[in-house]
Design a protein around this motif. Sequence first.
Motif, short mmCIF file in Angstrom:
data_model
loop_
_atom_site.label_atom_id
_atom_site.label_comp_id
_atom_site.label_asym_id
_atom_site.label_seq_id
_atom_site.Cartn_x
_atom_site.Cartn_y
_atom_site.Cartn_z
N MET A 140 72.61 -3.48 -73.80
CA MET A 140 72.13 -4.63 -73.03
C MET A 140 71.62 -4.25 -71.64
SD MET A 140 74.83 -7.58 -72.13
CE MET A 140 75.56 -7.08 -70.58
N LEU A 141 70.54 -4.88 -71.22
CA LEU A 141 70.04 -4.73 -69.85
C LEU A 141 70.37 -6.02 -69.08
CD1 LEU A 141 66.49 -3.31 -70.63
CD2 LEU A 141 68.51 -2.00 -69.94
N TRP A 142 70.27 -5.91 -67.76
CA TRP A 142 70.49 -7.07 -66.90
C TRP A 142 69.16 -7.52 -66.31
CZ3 TRP A 142 75.25 -9.41 -65.67
CH2 TRP A 142 76.37 -8.79 -66.23
N GLY A 143 68.91 -8.80 -66.43
CA GLY A 143 67.68 -9.33 -65.86
C GLY A 143 67.94 -9.95 -64.50
N HIS A 144 66.92 -9.94 -63.67
CA HIS A 144 67.03 -10.60 -62.37
C HIS A 144 65.69 -11.25 -62.05
CE1 HIS A 144 69.12 -11.26 -58.58
NE2 HIS A 144 67.93 -11.15 -58.01
N THR A 145 65.76 -12.37 -61.37
CA THR A 145 64.56 -13.14 -61.08
C THR A 145 64.17 -12.98 -59.62
OG1 THR A 145 65.44 -14.73 -62.66
CG2 THR A 145 63.53 -15.43 -61.39
N VAL A 146 62.93 -12.60 -59.39
CA VAL A 146 62.41 -12.54 -58.02
C VAL A 146 61.93 -13.94 -57.67
CG1 VAL A 146 60.68 -11.51 -56.49
CG2 VAL A 146 61.65 -10.17 -58.39
N ARG A 147 62.44 -14.49 -56.57
CA ARG A 147 62.13 -15.88 -56.24
C ARG A 147 61.39 -16.01 -54.93
NH1 ARG A 147 64.77 -19.52 -59.47
NH2 ARG A 147 66.12 -18.50 -60.99
N SER A 148 60.66 -17.08 -54.80
CA SER A 148 59.87 -17.29 -53.59
C SER A 148 60.76 -17.60 -52.40
CB SER A 148 58.92 -18.46 -53.80
OG SER A 148 58.37 -18.83 -52.55
N PRO A 149 60.54 -16.88 -51.28
CA PRO A 149 61.26 -17.24 -50.05
C PRO A 149 60.54 -18.36 -49.30
CG PRO A 149 59.98 -15.25 -49.69
CD PRO A 149 59.71 -15.68 -51.12
N GLN A 150 59.44 -18.82 -49.82
CA GLN A 150 58.63 -19.85 -49.15
C GLN A 150 58.63 -21.14 -49.96
OE1 GLN A 150 57.74 -18.98 -46.34
NE2 GLN A 150 57.73 -16.73 -46.47
N ALA A 151 58.44 -22.25 -49.25
CA ALA A 151 58.37 -23.53 -49.95
C ALA A 151 56.95 -23.81 -50.45
CB ALA A 151 58.84 -24.66 -49.05
N HIS A 152 55.97 -23.28 -49.73
CA HIS A 152 54.59 -23.54 -50.14
C HIS A 152 53.73 -22.39 -49.65
CE1 HIS A 152 51.03 -26.60 -50.47
NE2 HIS A 152 51.12 -25.81 -51.51
N ALA A 153 53.14 -21.67 -50.55
CA ALA A 153 52.31 -20.53 -50.13
C ALA A 153 51.36 -20.15 -51.24
CB ALA A 153 53.19 -19.33 -49.77
N ARG A 154 50.26 -19.53 -50.82
CA ARG A 154 49.33 -18.94 -51.79
C ARG A 154 49.80 -17.51 -52.03
NH1 ARG A 154 44.41 -16.59 -52.49
NH2 ARG A 154 44.21 -15.84 -50.34
N ILE A 155 49.77 -17.10 -53.27
CA ILE A 155 50.13 -15.71 -53.56
C ILE A 155 48.86 -14.87 -53.47
CG2 ILE A 155 50.98 -14.11 -55.34
CD1 ILE A 155 52.78 -16.31 -56.36
N VAL A 156 48.87 -13.94 -52.52
CA VAL A 156 47.68 -13.10 -52.32
C VAL A 156 47.75 -11.92 -53.28
CG1 VAL A 156 46.38 -11.75 -50.64
CG2 VAL A 156 47.61 -13.80 -49.91
N GLY A 157 48.94 -11.38 -53.48
CA GLY A 157 49.06 -10.25 -54.40
C GLY A 157 50.51 -9.95 -54.70
#
Lengths: 741, 151
Positions: free
Chosen positions: A41-58
Amino acid sequence: MSAPAREVVLGRIGEVSRRSDAVPKVTGEFAYSSDLHAAGMLWGHTVRSPQAHARIVGIDTSRALTMPGVHAVLTHDDVPGEKLYGLEFRDQPVLAIDRVRYFGEPVALVAAEHPEQARRAAEQVRVEYELLEPIVDPERATEQAPLHPDRPTMGRGYRDDERPNVVRSLVIRHGDPDARGDVSVSGVYDVGIQDQAFLGPESGLAVPDGEGGVDVYVATQWLHVDRDQGAPCLGVAPGQVRIRLAGVGGAFGGREDLSMQIHGSMLALHTNRPVKIVYSREESFVGHIHRHPARILSEHRATREGRLVCVRVRVLLDGGAYASSSTAVTSNAASFACGPYKVDNALVESLCVYTNNPPCGAMRGFGAVQSCFAHEAQMDKLAAALDIDPVELRLLNALESGDVMPTGQVIAGKLPVAEVIRRCAALTPPEPEELPRDPLRLPGGSGNTTRGEGVRRGVGFAVGFKNIGYSEGFDDYTAARVRLHRTADGELSAEVHCAAAEVGQGVANVILQTARTELETEDVVLAAATTSAVGSAGSASASRMTWMAAGAVQLACRDALAEHRRTGSDVDLERTYRHPRTTPLDPETGQVTGERAHVAYACAAMRVVAEVDVELGLTRVVWIGTVQDVGRAVNPSAVEGQIEGGTAQGLGLALMEEIQTRDGLITNASFTDYLIPTTLDMPPVASELVEDAEPDAPYGVKGVGEPPTVVSTAAVVSALRAATGRELARVPVRPDDIVGL
Amino acid sequence: MNIELRVNGEPRELEVWEGESLLFALRERLGLPGSKNACEQGECGSCSVMLDGKLVCSCLVLAAQAQGHDVVTVEGLAEDGNLHRVQEAFAETGAVQCGFCTPGFVVATADLLARNADPSEDELREALSGNLCRCTGYAKIFDAVRLAASR
Ligand code: FES
Ligand code: FES
């Protein structure tokens, strides 16, 4: 030190029955969704937005990919199928694409050998954001740039509201909304964001089957809808996603929406390894939907004698970034806005908007909690204005079977409002305790802030009601499958399959008790809940699961028994139960378009004694008495447990529970800062049941989970009002509000 | 790193990463997931275990700190296949709903009753105030504690 393990006693309908899972739960053997393990088994982790509203540039994953132990880093590019999902409207990206709309929105996924490696790699996923102005004021949301320009909730039979950021708007017009009475009282009421705060964090294990499909062991409220949301995003057929219910550590609405289901499956299919994901408490707070915060403007007009003439209400709900179940919450808040009272003339406007605040959806009480807080505050205000006893005022206006609701629906089933009021008013609270006393028994508790000076006692009262089951034309059904055979010694033996989610509420016992009652045998086992063995059970939501599961299991058992008697051979059959049909509300008038918009209603009354230190703003709830309309109690001990636990959650909202935000960012995502009632906060709860069988329901049952939560916030604040003489128009009530700062 | 400790009476040896909590080691390395992970920040009591006879939150203890020590978890309370009287009482009174808080409450209650055989209402409320339950409103948990105390 030890007592012998007793034989499990499981009863029939109406008998106190010990939970079928009680022993494994007390020994620690019960496998919750966070307890699972698989080889490799592997462990998954979720990268989450530190912003409430933003455009993702990259998004740059290159560095994270080189971190030790890392097997995969995935972004929206790696979503194999549909990029969007949603409980009712597909408006939510599986992983953010070009924009994030709330704090904590999932942006990328990591799988690694150790959870710490996964967390560290997640920190190395570089996401470049260009900040956008967050929409944080729901009052202004309809004038700001749309968060969802394609308006995902429109064109679905709701009122067409052209304004940006409208999730749903609903107007109920009934009788003459301009009718005037002799007196009028009004108020503006606010409800903060409450969190379900179930103790078992979101978690699960996704296991690839080697043929492109996946088995997901997860804590959820509705297995089949998870499958139906997940499969298109994974680009596989629904049958290739098998959702299996793992042990659920509480739900309260917070597991209606997906958490790790698609994410874990993506990682598992990508790495061809089992992947486990367990949210931390902080992640749980930001990762799931909450109870809608609300602002409610109410005006009640009445005759001098206290009869309600006209009620006018405006409800504004903040839905946050995605629709979730907000459209139904909007309708519930409107349906119950006038309270369980006869109101011939009404104008109710209910509006839910998109913002960049935390997303909101289902939580126990579902729109009725907010409304109840406002209508009961109004009833107290009206009683004071007319100098009528608040209980008498409520009795005078109590709704009953055969009455017409503001939606035009005639109440076809049972709704003993006057009875719950009368009986609750007759419950005797304890006499005030003498001073001096242990500080634990004073507001402020072990903080030792008073010896009794400044402490005032208040008694409050409230009544609330709510619908049971899914409403407004939703095709609401539950399937059950029964396998019947005779054992060697001629006894009937049954295996029941039902995908109803046991979330702690006790539906497993309901199913077993129903089967035992119908088949007249004790030899009944309940198979594990999964999407692969039986049709959908619908959601463990809306206080519906007891009614629906009992209905389906009763139907399947009766047919299985009949067939067995006819053929004499083993039987394996599945039946689907539907409650009486509902129809939508008219989008322009909010009036029923058929016989009913809601299937049935349940009500509860509550009396609360509180002590308040009016100098420091500290409170202590001393005693709660409640009477609840339950139709019929399948398992009286479990019903009491629902009442006590549901009451605690309402008390939490009244006194302490609030998700706090700054510019859309959650600032208190922990049990250190988001407080829920402890053993020191909960008073004894005296409860009585009104058992008046619901005509359309199996065994006359109703649902019991939500009414206590609906009514208790209102009842607790009513007691604080009585103690302080202040309006207290906002929950949770803060010390400042009590002191008047 | 390698550590040795006694868990539920058995000597155990295991490999842990330095940053791992005792809770993680119990759950993920020793196959004892009975201790629960509701907050992992010392606020809920769901991870309660006895460390050398003292009640601790195992999420706040590093696995490495347990080197050479004695740990009893909820899995270690039953004796000879019989439930501990506290476990029995919790199952009997309806103190369990989702059950996620239950192992922590059971361990904390066993500890309370070992120290105070007949706690008053205030004493038991205070002793269990570090354990959160979101389902029951605590009433049936108090019933369970009183029932266990009476036996
Ligand atoms: S998990 Fe240790 S205190 Fe909550
Ligand atoms: S039983 Fe669910 S948290 Fe206590």
